[in-house]
Design a protein around this motif. Structure first.
Motif, short mmCIF file in Angstrom:
data_model
loop_
_atom_site.label_atom_id
_atom_site.label_comp_id
_atom_site.label_asym_id
_atom_site.label_seq_id
_atom_site.Cartn_x
_atom_site.Cartn_y
_atom_site.Cartn_z
N ALA A 149 0.07 -1.34 15.59
CA ALA A 149 -1.03 -0.37 15.64
C ALA A 149 -1.64 -0.10 14.28
O ALA A 149 -2.82 0.20 14.16
CB ALA A 149 -0.54 0.93 16.27
N MET A 150 -0.83 -0.20 13.23
CA MET A 150 -1.31 0.15 11.89
C MET A 150 -1.54 -1.05 10.98
O MET A 150 -1.74 -0.90 9.79
CB MET A 150 -0.33 1.12 11.22
N GLY A 151 -1.53 -2.26 11.54
CA GLY A 151 -1.83 -3.38 10.66
C GLY A 151 -1.38 -4.73 11.15
O GLY A 151 -0.59 -4.85 12.09
N VAL A 167 1.60 -9.47 3.11
CA VAL A 167 0.39 -8.66 2.96
C VAL A 167 0.07 -8.00 4.30
O VAL A 167 -0.10 -8.69 5.31
CB VAL A 167 -0.81 -9.52 2.50
N LYS A 168 0.03 -6.67 4.29
CA LYS A 168 -0.29 -5.91 5.49
C LYS A 168 -1.73 -5.42 5.39
O LYS A 168 -2.12 -4.81 4.41
CB LYS A 168 0.66 -4.72 5.63
N TYR A 203 4.23 -4.17 -4.09
CA TYR A 203 3.62 -4.74 -5.28
C TYR A 203 2.23 -4.17 -5.57
O TYR A 203 1.86 -3.98 -6.72
CB TYR A 203 3.52 -6.26 -5.16
N GLU A 204 1.46 -3.94 -4.51
CA GLU A 204 0.07 -3.51 -4.74
C GLU A 204 -0.50 -2.82 -3.51
O GLU A 204 -0.22 -3.20 -2.37
CB GLU A 204 -0.81 -4.72 -5.07
N ILE A 205 -1.29 -1.77 -3.75
CA ILE A 205 -2.11 -1.15 -2.72
C ILE A 205 -3.55 -1.52 -3.07
O ILE A 205 -4.07 -1.07 -4.10
CB ILE A 205 -1.95 0.38 -2.71
N PHE A 213 -5.48 -3.28 2.10
CA PHE A 213 -4.26 -4.03 2.32
C PHE A 213 -3.14 -3.55 1.39
O PHE A 213 -3.38 -2.86 0.39
CB PHE A 213 -4.49 -5.53 2.11
N ILE A 214 -1.92 -3.94 1.75
CA ILE A 214 -0.74 -3.63 0.95
C ILE A 214 0.01 -4.94 0.74
O ILE A 214 0.28 -5.67 1.70
CB ILE A 214 0.18 -2.63 1.66
N ALA A 215 0.34 -5.27 -0.50
CA ALA A 215 1.15 -6.45 -0.81
C ALA A 215 2.57 -5.98 -1.11
O ALA A 215 2.77 -5.04 -1.88
CB ALA A 215 0.58 -7.19 -2.01
#
Length: 225
Positions: A149-151, A167-168, A203-205, A213-215
């Protein structure tokens, strides 16, 4: 802004009103997309089963098979990333939006919609559809691992180091809700402050155009939220 040949896509517009179909088709064609129209849900299903499209603009209120029923049948054959569907309708009630998203719509736009906004939504959904082996920020998306639902989560590589990461990506349909974007980023921020063997390292937003995305650390048994 016109799309380049490489970026252009094939769009199916489904609306029982000839006036609305023509108006939307005219605007979408001006943006450089290849456009085909369908006057009913039944005709749309025939077309998606025999032709290839990059995105469907689907009206909700239609006689016979309505937009929700059409969407339900499309999703029996195509996943959200395989064939993005934007519900384009005059109905903007919260219950309709929720129902559309639960049935697998990628996005929901209320008519009349500005051409620039429609272009942005279509462009981002088509970009996500073609993400495999494409760049998102500094990452190259290689394989879809799962979705919730969230990604949607992808196995990816850092463009410079080659390191594998997960990666989301936040669904485009949710990026119009500031509260959802805040929650998406806040959860990532809180995760980044935790150091524990059972918590993935973040790692990253990031944000690429209108895609959030989120890594994070790649784990084989990644669980979707």
């Amino acid at each position: 802004m016109m799309k380049t040949e490489e970026e252009a896509g094939r769009i199916l517009i489904v609306d029982d009103s000839e006036q609305h179909r023509s108006a939307i088709a005219g605007e979408v064609s001006k943006l450089g997309y290849d456009v085909e129209v369908a006057p009913s849900g039944a005709r749309a299903l025939q077309l998606v089963n025999t032709e290839e499209y990059d995105l469907v603009l689907l009206d909700v209120v239609m006689p016979g098979l309505d937009g929700f029923g059409t969407l339900r049948q499309i999703r029996t054959k195509f996943k959200q990333q395989e064939l993005p569907v934007i519900m384009l309708t005059a109905r903007g009630a919260a219950d309709d939006v929720i129902q559309a998203l639960r049935l697998g719509a990628n996005d929901y736009a209320v008519k009349p919609i500005l051409t620039d906004e429609l272009q942005s939504r279509m462009s981002n959904h088509i970009k996500l559809k073609k993400t495999l082996n494409q760049r998102l920020g500094v990452y190259i998306l290689r394989e879809k691992l799962g979705e919730g639902a969230m990604g949607v989560v992808y196995r990816a590589e850092h463009n410079e180091t080659g390191a594998e990461v997960a990666v989301k990506v936040l669904p485009r349909a949710l990026t119009h809700q500031k509260s959802t974007i805040h929650r998406f980023r806040q959860e990532a921020f809180l995760t980044s402050r935790v150091r524990h063997p059972n918590v993935v390292e973040l790692y990253e937003i990031g944000k690429d155009d209108e895609i959030f995305f989120i890594a994070m650390e790649l784990l084989i048994n990644l669980v979707m939220n």
